[in-house]
Structure formats: C-alpha cells, structure tokens
Design a protein around this motif. Structure first.
Motif, PDB file in Angstrom:
ATOM      1  N   TYR A   1       0.831  -1.201   0.000  1.00 42.18           N
ATOM      2  CA  TYR A   1       0.000   0.000   0.000  1.00 42.18           C
ATOM      3  C   TYR A   1       0.868   1.253   0.000  1.00 42.18           C
ATOM      4  CZ  TYR A   1      -3.312   3.541   1.485  1.00 42.18           C
ATOM      5  OH  TYR A   1      -4.071   4.675   1.570  1.00 42.18           O
ATOM      6  N   GLN A   2       0.520   2.186  -0.854  1.00 38.60           N
ATOM      7  CA  GLN A   2       1.204   3.464  -1.025  1.00 38.60           C
ATOM      8  C   GLN A   2       2.610   3.327  -1.620  1.00 38.60           C
ATOM      9  OE1 GLN A   2       0.544   6.480  -1.093  1.00 38.60           O
ATOM     10  NE2 GLN A   2      -1.397   6.788  -0.061  1.00 38.60           N
ATOM     11  N   LYS A   3       3.024   2.138  -1.955  1.00 37.59           N
ATOM     12  CA  LYS A   3       4.340   1.991  -2.569  1.00 37.59           C
ATOM     13  C   LYS A   3       4.252   2.046  -4.094  1.00 37.59           C
ATOM     14  CE  LYS A   3       6.517  -0.616   1.181  1.00 37.59           C
ATOM     15  NZ  LYS A   3       7.204  -1.864   1.567  1.00 37.59           N
ATOM     16  N   LYS A   4       3.106   1.616  -4.642  1.00 37.84           N
ATOM     17  CA  LYS A   4       2.970   1.595  -6.092  1.00 37.84           C
ATOM     18  C   LYS A   4       1.896   2.559  -6.580  1.00 37.84           C
ATOM     19  CE  LYS A   4       4.696  -3.094  -6.744  1.00 37.84           C
ATOM     20  NZ  LYS A   4       4.469  -4.431  -7.339  1.00 37.84           N
ATOM     21  N   SER A   5       1.370   3.382  -5.672  1.00 43.88           N
ATOM     22  CA  SER A   5       0.381   4.368  -6.079  1.00 43.88           C
ATOM     23  C   SER A   5       1.060   5.463  -6.884  1.00 43.88           C
ATOM     24  CB  SER A   5      -0.326   4.954  -4.854  1.00 43.88           C
ATOM     25  OG  SER A   5       0.590   5.572  -3.990  1.00 43.88           O
ATOM     26  N   TRP A   6       0.262   6.316  -7.468  1.00 41.20           N
ATOM     27  CA  TRP A   6       0.769   7.352  -8.362  1.00 41.20           C
ATOM     28  C   TRP A   6       1.900   8.126  -7.717  1.00 41.20           C
ATOM     29  CZ3 TRP A   6      -0.033  12.869  -7.996  1.00 41.20           C
ATOM     30  CH2 TRP A   6       0.408  13.570  -9.110  1.00 41.20           C
ATOM     31  N   ASN A   7       2.965   8.294  -8.463  1.00 38.18           N
ATOM     32  CA  ASN A   7       4.146   8.998  -7.960  1.00 38.18           C
ATOM     33  C   ASN A   7       4.078  10.445  -8.427  1.00 38.18           C
ATOM     34  OD1 ASN A   7       6.596   9.964  -7.240  1.00 38.18           O
ATOM     35  ND2 ASN A   7       7.805   8.408  -8.279  1.00 38.18           N
ATOM     36  N   PRO A   8       3.900  11.402  -7.489  1.00 44.14           N
ATOM     37  CA  PRO A   8       3.727  12.793  -7.915  1.00 44.14           C
ATOM     38  C   PRO A   8       5.015  13.515  -8.293  1.00 44.14           C
ATOM     39  CG  PRO A   8       3.679  12.665  -5.533  1.00 44.14           C
ATOM     40  CD  PRO A   8       3.809  11.240  -6.037  1.00 44.14           C
ATOM     41  N   VAL A   9       6.170  12.879  -8.116  1.00 45.11           N
ATOM     42  CA  VAL A   9       7.436  13.575  -8.335  1.00 45.11           C
ATOM     43  C   VAL A   9       7.603  13.929  -9.820  1.00 45.11           C
ATOM     44  CG1 VAL A   9       9.942  13.389  -8.209  1.00 45.11           C
ATOM     45  CG2 VAL A   9       8.522  12.489  -6.354  1.00 45.11           C
ATOM     46  N   LYS A  10       7.885  15.215 -10.072  1.00 46.79           N
ATOM     47  CA  LYS A  10       8.098  15.694 -11.438  1.00 46.79           C
ATOM     48  C   LYS A  10       9.578  15.565 -11.798  1.00 46.79           C
ATOM     49  CE  LYS A  10       3.849  17.120 -12.118  1.00 46.79           C
ATOM     50  NZ  LYS A  10       3.225  16.710 -10.840  1.00 46.79           N
ATOM     51  N   HIS A  11       9.842  15.173 -13.025  1.00 48.38           N
ATOM     52  CA  HIS A  11      11.222  14.941 -13.453  1.00 48.38           C
ATOM     53  C   HIS A  11      12.020  16.244 -13.525  1.00 48.38           C
ATOM     54  CE1 HIS A  11      10.526  10.733 -14.179  1.00 48.38           C
ATOM     55  NE2 HIS A  11       9.520  10.992 -14.994  1.00 48.38           N
TER      56      HIS A  11
END
Length: 498
Positions: A25-35
């Motif tokens: 849980y919360q490990k594969k959810s959407w990653n908000p980090v911008k490149h």
C-alpha cells in the motif's frame, strides 16, 4: 413500440492477479514527483522583492503592494492559463488572533484568476498537538477558517482541506536526497495541483523556531503521515530520547489538577496518569506532541522535549519541504512572506503574544530559501518591540531574534534547505517603491475604471437628498468655548493648563 435491442455483456477474465496488499500500500500508487523539479535559482544570488510596511497614499496600501510584488517577482509566470493553482495558506488555530488578514489572500486569488488560473485556497489537517486542537479534522478546521474570514465568499474561490476529512488522503514521496527523512506524504489537493502560490505569515514557531514559506511546505503540505514523519516519530531508540516525549519524573500524578486533560490528550492512549506519576507505552506513540504541548500549555513540567530534538526536527522540516516541491515542475511554485504581526509563536497556537518587532513588510520570490533568508535578516534588523518577550530576553537590533526568543537559530533550517537543493541563501533584495501617479492610484481600486465620485454624480442627479433639505438649520452655538476654551486644556494630560 418495439423493445430496444440488447446484446449480452462481454465478460473478460482477469489477465493476471490484481496487485496490491497491505505490504504494498502506497508503494505503487501514483508517484507525484516531477522529473524537472529543482531550485529556481541556477546561478548567483536570487532576486527577492520587498515592500515595507509604511503607507501614506493609495499606491502604498499593503494590499496594493502585495499585488505589485506578485507581478514584480513574476509569480504570474508560475502557472499557465487554465492551470489549477493551489493557494497555500495556514488556516489558524481556534482563538488565534495573529493570523494573516484574509485581504492578503484575496488579493492574490484575484490576480491568479485575472491571469487565467483557477485558484483554490488550501491547507492540510494537523496532528492533534494539544487537547483542544481545532485543525485535526477538516470540519473542525473549516469552522476555524470561517471564523478567521477564510471563506469562499471572501476569496470567491473554493476553500478546502488538502488531505481529506481526517488527514489520510495523500501521496507518498521518496526523498533519497533527505538529510534525515527518506520519505514523506503530501496532501492530495497539493500534490495534484498544476502550480502553487504559497502565502506565509512570517512569525516564530516553538519547534522550528521560525515559520515562513518553508514551514508552509515542510509541515503545511504534509498529511498526517507526513507530519508524523517530520516530527521524527519513532526515530531512533526510545532510550536515545531524540524524537520521543521526554518524561521528566516530575509528574505529580493525580494530584495535578490537569491530570484528566493529560490522559485525554493522547489520541492513541500511549500514556496514563498514575496516582503519583505516569506510565508510557512507547509502541503506541506516534509523536503528535499532544501530551507535551498540553502539559506545557497548562504550566506543568511532567512532559517536555529533549533539547537536542529541535535542531533535528528543523533539518527534517527542510527535508519534508523538499517532498512538497518535488510535486511541481521547476518554476511552478511562487512564494510570498508577510512579515506582519511578527509574534513569537506559530499560528497553530490558540492565542498570540506581543509581536517581537514592528511590522516589516511583504516579500516575494520564486526562490524560497533566498526569500526566507531575506525575511529573517529584515526581522533581525528591525527594532525590538517594547514589552515583548524579545525585549524581556535582552534582544538587541541585529540579533538573531528567533534564536534569542525560541532557543535555536532558524538558519539551521535554511542551511539544510540549501544543502538538499531547495534554493540558495544568497539573495539580492530589490526594494519596491510604488510611484504615485493617477494610473497607479487607480490600478488596484475596487472600480479602477470608474471613480466612485463620478458614479455618485449620477445618483445625486437622480435623487439628491442633501440638496432637498438645504439650507441646513443654522443654530447659535457657544463660540467662546468652541473657539477659545479648549485651548486652556493640556493636550497630553486632558487637564486645564496652569
């Protein structure tokens, strides 16, 4: 009428097992980090615009100057037309009086909308942090926001809580760059915004010594999970003392008149008052500060903080701020510090002490570290307010005021922030002096295209009530008193002279 033709539903079997469980849980959810996230300043000192708190005409109103700085600092370029723009503020604790006046927020909302953005005002829930906290639930927090004037009617845009009803609507952000923290959790309505304008009330703080725009990121954008992490919950062994409540063995137990409040202060029942002391269950503790702050607020000394905790929490505070910034493309976040009502404690306190210095002014920049450094320098250079805790502690002009008042220098946070890439401490301060011209005088008024007096001409032409009763009644009055007797009174004492 014939029945419509319907075909059987096409049913497809699962191509693979559904991924997801408690462990993931919360490990594969959407990653908000911008490149492309990163500090705005790439080279040299960062420009910081400043307008002081003095005002003598239309153009020098603090609200007018706030709008000016929005454009001078090019915060209008932080978002594109059609972007969803989070306006990050602090909603303020119940009974708090030194919160930022809603006019400052409304002024920026108006300009974001004028530039084509879609603004919404936002804050996250808090941890409990004291027994009567009003910000741990979104409905409690909104009641306080309404009381402070932070409403959709005031701002003409939505006013929401970023991490949901009880603070669990968030996204996980990895922090490999962090000096202490390696992850945090950001409220969803912040993480999913296209851009953000952070408007901070520059004042003190009991844990981080000072709170400005960086605290709005490092605490204010964190969900409850993010705040637990930033508080250093379960960091180190309990016997290390760092990151755990400090039980002083000075607790009088049930002889303390606040013992029921103390028991009720912990939402996890991690401690219990005994007949002559306390017992603590460290495995239940998540470090919300509630027991510590409740004990301190009540004037007792049974639970407090380990002194070395504060610098570590300040460094973690910078790490967490990085987590919020990683949710945005470089240059998509703008910052405003309002160094007004510079009180020694945070807006999460349910009261306000005397300001430690007179109002300083408004500062704006795209580099948050430079902005904070400039704000601190201006506060330090300001006079010390008479009767304030700064004066009581012997603070002088030029001293690090928040170090004197709260214990450590907030430059610890700024040094950590610079090291992990949040910005530069080097700044170029640009003083903004509004020019008094007819155009500038009209620019930020309620009807800039039609003076109120011109509109009144039309009204008086239709219905001039004053003219209808002219001439006003002329009555005799005491000329001797009105012209001469008042001069016989001392204007400072209000007593007859001689």
């Amino acid at each position: 009428m014939s029945e419509p033709k319907c075909e059987p539903t096409k049913w497809h079997e699962l191509s693979a097992p559904v991924e997801g469980d408690r462990e993931n849980y919360q490990k594969k959810s959407w990653n908000p980090v911008k490149h492309t996230w990163g500090p705005y300043t790439q080279k040299g000192p960062a420009p910081v615009w400043f307008a002081d708190a003095n005002a003598t005409n239309w153009t020098e109103s603090m609200i007018a100057k706030t709008k000016d700085l929005f454009y001078e600092a090019k915060l209008n370029e932080c978002f594109d037309k059609g972007d969803e723009v989070a306006i990050k503020i602090h909603y303020g604790e119940w009974n708090r009086t030194a919160v930022l006046r809603p006019e400052y927020i409304a002024a920026i909302v108006e300009e974001v909308r004028a530039c084509g953005g879609h603004p919404y005002v936002v804050n996250d829930t808090t941890l409990s942090y004291h027994i009567f906290n009003s910000m741990a639930y979104s409905n409690y927090q909104m009641e306080g926001a309404i009381r402070h004037g932070y409403t959709s009617a005031t701002f003409k845009c939505p006013v929401i809580v970023a991490d949901g009803f009880s603070g669990e609507d968030d996204y996980r952000v990895e922090l490999p760059e962090g000096l202490i923290l390696k992850e945090t959790y950001i409220g969803r309505a912040v993480a999913e915004a296209d851009a953000m304008i952070v408007i901070a009330h520059a004042r003190g703080h009991a844990i981080t010594m000072y709170g400005g725009v960086l605290k709005q990121l490092g605490i204010g954008c964190q969900s409850k999970r993010g705040k637990y992490i930033t508080h250093l919950a379960h960091w180190g062994d309990p016997h290390d003392a760092i990151g755990w409540p400090k039980f002083t063995d000075q607790c009088p137990g049930k002889a303390c008149k606040f013992h029921e409040m103390c028991d009720n202060s912990c939402p996890r029942q991690a401690h219990r008052v005994l007949e002559h002391g306390k017992e603590w269950y460290p495995e239940r503790c998540r470090l919300c500060y509630s027991c510590q702050v409740t004990c301190i607020f009540s004037g007792m000394g049974g639970i407090t903080f380990e002194e070395n905790y504060f610098p570590n929490a300040m460094i973690a505070h910078a790490d967490a701020a990085l987590g919020a910034m990683k949710c945005f493309e470089r240059g998509k976040v703008g910052f405003i510090n309002c160094a007004i009502d510079v009180v020694p404690e945070c807006d999460c306190f349910p009261w306000a002490n005397k300001a430690i210095c007179p109002d300083v002014g408004i500062l704006a920049s795209k580099d948050l570290v430079a902005l904070e450094e400039a704000t601190l320098d201006l506060i330090d250079q300001a006079p010390v307010s008479p009767g304030s805790v700064a004066e009581e502690k012997g603070c002088k002009v030029g001293d690090d005021k928040f170090r004197v008042v709260n214990g450590f220098s907030p430059r610890i946070t700024m040094a950590a922030a610079e090291k992990i890439g949040l910005g530069t401490r080097q700044y170029q301060l640009i003083h903004h002096e509004p020019v008094l011209t007819p155009e500038n005088a009209a620019k930020w008024q309620i009807r800039p295209d039609q003076p109120t007096t011109v509109r009144l001409r039309e009204t008086f032409h239709r219905n001039d009530l004053a003219t209808e009763v002219m001439p006003f009644r002329r009555a005799a009055y005491n000329k001797e008193w009105v012209w001469n007797e008042w001069k016989k009174f001392d204007p400072f004492k209000g007593e007859p002279v001689g």
